[in-house]
Motif scaffolding. Structure first.
Motif, PDB file in Angstrom:
ATOM      1  N   GLU A   1      18.272  39.396  14.193  1.00 50.26           N
ATOM      2  CA  GLU A   1      17.362  40.386  14.778  1.00 50.26           C
ATOM      3  C   GLU A   1      17.563  40.466  16.290  1.00 50.26           C
ATOM      4  O   GLU A   1      17.560  41.561  16.867  1.00 50.26           O
ATOM      5  CB  GLU A   1      15.915  40.028  14.453  1.00 50.26           C
ATOM      6  CG  GLU A   1      14.937  41.104  14.881  1.00 50.26           C
ATOM      7  CD  GLU A   1      13.523  40.877  14.361  1.00 50.26           C
ATOM      8  OE1 GLU A   1      12.592  41.469  14.942  1.00 50.26           O
ATOM      9  OE2 GLU A   1      13.356  40.120  13.387  1.00 50.26           O
ATOM     10  N   ALA A   2      17.766  39.316  16.927  1.00 51.65           N
ATOM     11  CA  ALA A   2      18.018  39.304  18.370  1.00 51.65           C
ATOM     12  C   ALA A   2      19.316  40.029  18.693  1.00 51.65           C
ATOM     13  O   ALA A   2      19.411  40.751  19.698  1.00 51.65           O
ATOM     14  CB  ALA A   2      18.082  37.862  18.877  1.00 51.65           C
ATOM     15  N   GLU A   3      20.301  39.876  17.833  1.00 54.29           N
ATOM     16  CA  GLU A   3      21.581  40.563  18.034  1.00 54.29           C
ATOM     17  C   GLU A   3      21.398  42.076  17.970  1.00 54.29           C
ATOM     18  O   GLU A   3      21.990  42.828  18.752  1.00 54.29           O
ATOM     19  CB  GLU A   3      22.584  40.104  16.967  1.00 54.29           C
ATOM     20  CG  GLU A   3      24.023  40.326  17.323  1.00 54.29           C
ATOM     21  CD  GLU A   3      24.504  39.388  18.413  1.00 54.29           C
ATOM     22  OE1 GLU A   3      25.505  39.726  19.068  1.00 54.29           O
ATOM     23  OE2 GLU A   3      23.880  38.332  18.638  1.00 54.29           O
ATOM     24  N   GLY A   4      20.558  42.524  17.048  1.00 53.24           N
ATOM     25  CA  GLY A   4      20.278  43.957  16.952  1.00 53.24           C
ATOM     26  C   GLY A   4      19.599  44.487  18.205  1.00 53.24           C
ATOM     27  O   GLY A   4      19.884  45.606  18.656  1.00 53.24           O
ATOM     28  N   MET A   5      18.701  43.691  18.775  1.00 57.22           N
ATOM     29  CA  MET A   5      18.033  44.102  20.014  1.00 57.22           C
ATOM     30  C   MET A   5      19.036  44.248  21.156  1.00 57.22           C
ATOM     31  O   MET A   5      19.039  45.226  21.899  1.00 57.22           O
ATOM     32  CB  MET A   5      16.975  43.068  20.413  1.00 57.22           C
ATOM     33  CG  MET A   5      15.756  43.025  19.515  1.00 57.22           C
ATOM     34  SD  MET A   5      14.621  41.741  20.123  1.00 57.22           S
ATOM     35  CE  MET A   5      13.284  41.896  18.927  1.00 57.22           C
ATOM     36  N   SER A   6      19.882  43.240  21.314  1.00 55.67           N
ATOM     37  CA  SER A   6      20.805  43.207  22.443  1.00 55.67           C
ATOM     38  C   SER A   6      21.873  44.285  22.355  1.00 55.67           C
ATOM     39  O   SER A   6      22.253  44.870  23.379  1.00 55.67           O
ATOM     40  CB  SER A   6      21.484  41.836  22.536  1.00 55.67           C
ATOM     41  OG  SER A   6      20.555  40.820  22.810  1.00 55.67           O
ATOM     42  N   VAL A   7      22.355  44.543  21.156  1.00 50.38           N
ATOM     43  CA  VAL A   7      23.516  45.432  21.003  1.00 50.38           C
ATOM     44  C   VAL A   7      23.128  46.801  20.459  1.00 50.38           C
ATOM     45  O   VAL A   7      23.317  47.822  21.127  1.00 50.38           O
ATOM     46  CB  VAL A   7      24.584  44.777  20.100  1.00 50.38           C
ATOM     47  CG1 VAL A   7      25.813  45.675  20.000  1.00 50.38           C
ATOM     48  CG2 VAL A   7      24.972  43.408  20.623  1.00 50.38           C
ATOM     49  N   GLU A   8      22.597  46.836  19.247  1.00 48.50           N
ATOM     50  CA  GLU A   8      22.310  48.127  18.605  1.00 48.50           C
ATOM     51  C   GLU A   8      21.252  48.921  19.371  1.00 48.50           C
ATOM     52  O   GLU A   8      21.446  50.112  19.671  1.00 48.50           O
ATOM     53  CB  GLU A   8      21.843  47.896  17.172  1.00 48.50           C
ATOM     54  CG  GLU A   8      21.546  49.178  16.403  1.00 48.50           C
ATOM     55  CD  GLU A   8      21.062  48.875  14.998  1.00 48.50           C
ATOM     56  OE1 GLU A   8      21.893  48.470  14.166  1.00 48.50           O
ATOM     57  OE2 GLU A   8      19.855  49.018  14.732  1.00 48.50           O
ATOM     58  N   MET A   9      20.134  48.283  19.699  1.00 46.88           N
ATOM     59  CA  MET A   9      19.068  48.985  20.386  1.00 46.88           C
ATOM     60  C   MET A   9      19.508  49.432  21.778  1.00 46.88           C
ATOM     61  O   MET A   9      19.327  50.584  22.172  1.00 46.88           O
ATOM     62  CB  MET A   9      17.836  48.085  20.483  1.00 46.88           C
ATOM     63  CG  MET A   9      16.575  48.746  21.043  1.00 46.88           C
ATOM     64  SD  MET A   9      16.536  48.898  22.851  1.00 46.88           S
ATOM     65  CE  MET A   9      16.657  47.184  23.349  1.00 46.88           C
ATOM     66  N   SER A  10      20.125  48.522  22.525  1.00 43.61           N
ATOM     67  CA  SER A  10      20.523  48.831  23.899  1.00 43.61           C
ATOM     68  C   SER A  10      21.562  49.949  23.947  1.00 43.61           C
ATOM     69  O   SER A  10      21.473  50.859  24.785  1.00 43.61           O
ATOM     70  CB  SER A  10      21.070  47.581  24.586  1.00 43.61           C
ATOM     71  OG  SER A  10      20.067  46.597  24.711  1.00 43.61           O
ATOM     72  N   SER A  11      22.544  49.902  23.056  1.00 39.40           N
ATOM     73  CA  SER A  11      23.564  50.956  23.055  1.00 39.40           C
ATOM     74  C   SER A  11      22.958  52.289  22.659  1.00 39.40           C
ATOM     75  O   SER A  11      23.315  53.339  23.204  1.00 39.40           O
ATOM     76  CB  SER A  11      24.712  50.584  22.107  1.00 39.40           C
ATOM     77  OG  SER A  11      24.251  50.370  20.787  1.00 39.40           O
ATOM     78  N   GLY A  12      21.994  52.289  21.727  1.00 36.55           N
ATOM     79  CA  GLY A  12      21.323  53.526  21.335  1.00 36.55           C
ATOM     80  C   GLY A  12      20.539  54.139  22.481  1.00 36.55           C
ATOM     81  O   GLY A  12      20.534  55.362  22.667  1.00 36.55           O
ATOM     82  N   VAL A  13      19.873  53.296  23.269  1.00 33.92           N
ATOM     83  CA  VAL A  13      19.116  53.790  24.422  1.00 33.92           C
ATOM     84  C   VAL A  13      20.054  54.417  25.449  1.00 33.92           C
ATOM     85  O   VAL A  13      19.769  55.482  25.999  1.00 33.92           O
ATOM     86  CB  VAL A  13      18.307  52.643  25.065  1.00 33.92           C
ATOM     87  CG1 VAL A  13      17.724  53.081  26.403  1.00 33.92           C
ATOM     88  CG2 VAL A  13      17.189  52.196  24.132  1.00 33.92           C
ATOM     89  N   LEU A  14      21.184  53.768  25.717  1.00 34.72           N
ATOM     90  CA  LEU A  14      22.130  54.294  26.696  1.00 34.72           C
ATOM     91  C   LEU A  14      22.717  55.631  26.250  1.00 34.72           C
ATOM     92  O   LEU A  14      22.920  56.535  27.069  1.00 34.72           O
ATOM     93  CB  LEU A  14      23.251  53.281  26.942  1.00 34.72           C
ATOM     94  CG  LEU A  14      22.835  51.978  27.627  1.00 34.72           C
ATOM     95  CD1 LEU A  14      24.038  51.061  27.812  1.00 34.72           C
ATOM     96  CD2 LEU A  14      22.174  52.245  28.970  1.00 34.72           C
ATOM     97  N   VAL A  15      22.979  55.764  24.954  1.00 40.92           N
ATOM     98  CA  VAL A  15      23.493  57.041  24.437  1.00 40.92           C
ATOM     99  C   VAL A  15      22.432  58.131  24.573  1.00 40.92           C
ATOM    100  O   VAL A  15      22.725  59.264  24.981  1.00 40.92           O
ATOM    101  CB  VAL A  15      23.941  56.893  22.965  1.00 40.92           C
ATOM    102  CG1 VAL A  15      24.214  58.261  22.338  1.00 40.92           C
ATOM    103  CG2 VAL A  15      25.183  56.024  22.880  1.00 40.92           C
TER     104      VAL A  15
END
Length: 229
Positions: free
Chosen positions: A31-45
């Motif tokens: 879950e922490a990995e999803g926060m750091s990578v998936e969520m963050s990259s989605g916000v930047l896009v």
């Protein structure tokens, strides 16, 4: 000082739950990995294509006069994604929402499989109602499900070398994304964890995305709520 700025919000890096005798659980790490990578990259896009029109829950610094313009925190009462709505209202009333370059830590409290899955599906459903078109497009951002599907098709066609290549390509794209986001954005320098965990999180994320379209109910602190359009 820029009077046009009405709100500041921050990206965050996921930190697995407090380690016990055996260390943080696999589910809290995923879950922490999803926060750091998936969520963050989605916000930047999202920021790249349409600008910041939402906020991220852990950090929401908003001007008092902006709150007053749309009725204060009372205006958020009937919404599930209050962080999204707060940023959206600030932007809708002519102010700028700024994504700070400061990264904070978000500690994952869900250590069991069931708690983690429920939490992440609830997040996915929240995004489905908050940004329906963007959430639908999220299906195209996963890699491992398509890599496995393509590898299976190649094996069915008796082309094992191609199957291996397609699977490795799917894994490599997830590793590269995790390494870039961790190293350059959220500043977590653990490439081994990126290589091992994020491809699995990407695969699980696809199933969470699918599950988000089944039903409108979410559970919050022991109560079940129905999300409405």
């Amino acid at each position: 000082k820029d009077d046009k700025v009405g709100m500041v919000t921050c990206l965050y890096r996921g930190i697995p739950g407090s380690p016990g005798p055996e260390g943080a659980s696999l589910w809290s790490r995923l879950e922490a990995e999803g926060m750091s990578v998936e969520m963050s990259s989605g916000v930047l896009v999202a920021e790249l294509f349409e600008g910041m029109k939402f906020a991220l829950g852990p950090t929401m610094a908003v001007r008092c006069e902006c709150l007053k313009r749309f009725g204060g925190f009372r205006a958020l009462g009937s919404y599930h994604a209050d962080d999204f709505i707060l940023g959206n209202l600030v932007a809708a009333h002519g102010h700028t929402v700024v994504l700070s370059t400061h990264i904070i830590e978000h500690h994952v409290l869900n250590t069991s499989f069931l708690a983690s899955v429920r939490h992440q599906i609830r997040w996915m459903k929240s995004t489905r109602f908050s940004r329906p078109k963007g959430h639908l497009g999220t299906a195209l951002t996963f890699s491992m499900p398509y890599g496995i599907l393509a590898a299976g098709a190649a094996l069915a066609d008796r082309r094992p070398e191609l199957a291996a290549l397609l699977f490795v390509w799917g894994w490599a794209t997830r590793f590269a994304l995790a390494a870039i986001m961790r190293g350059l954005v959220v500043q977590q320098f653990s490439f081994v964890r990126s290589a091992l965990l994020y491809p699995l999180r990407d695969l699980l994320g696809f199933f969470y995305w699918v599950a988000s379209y089944f039903g409108n109910g979410v559970q919050w602190r022991g109560e079940v709520y129905q999300l409405l359009s």
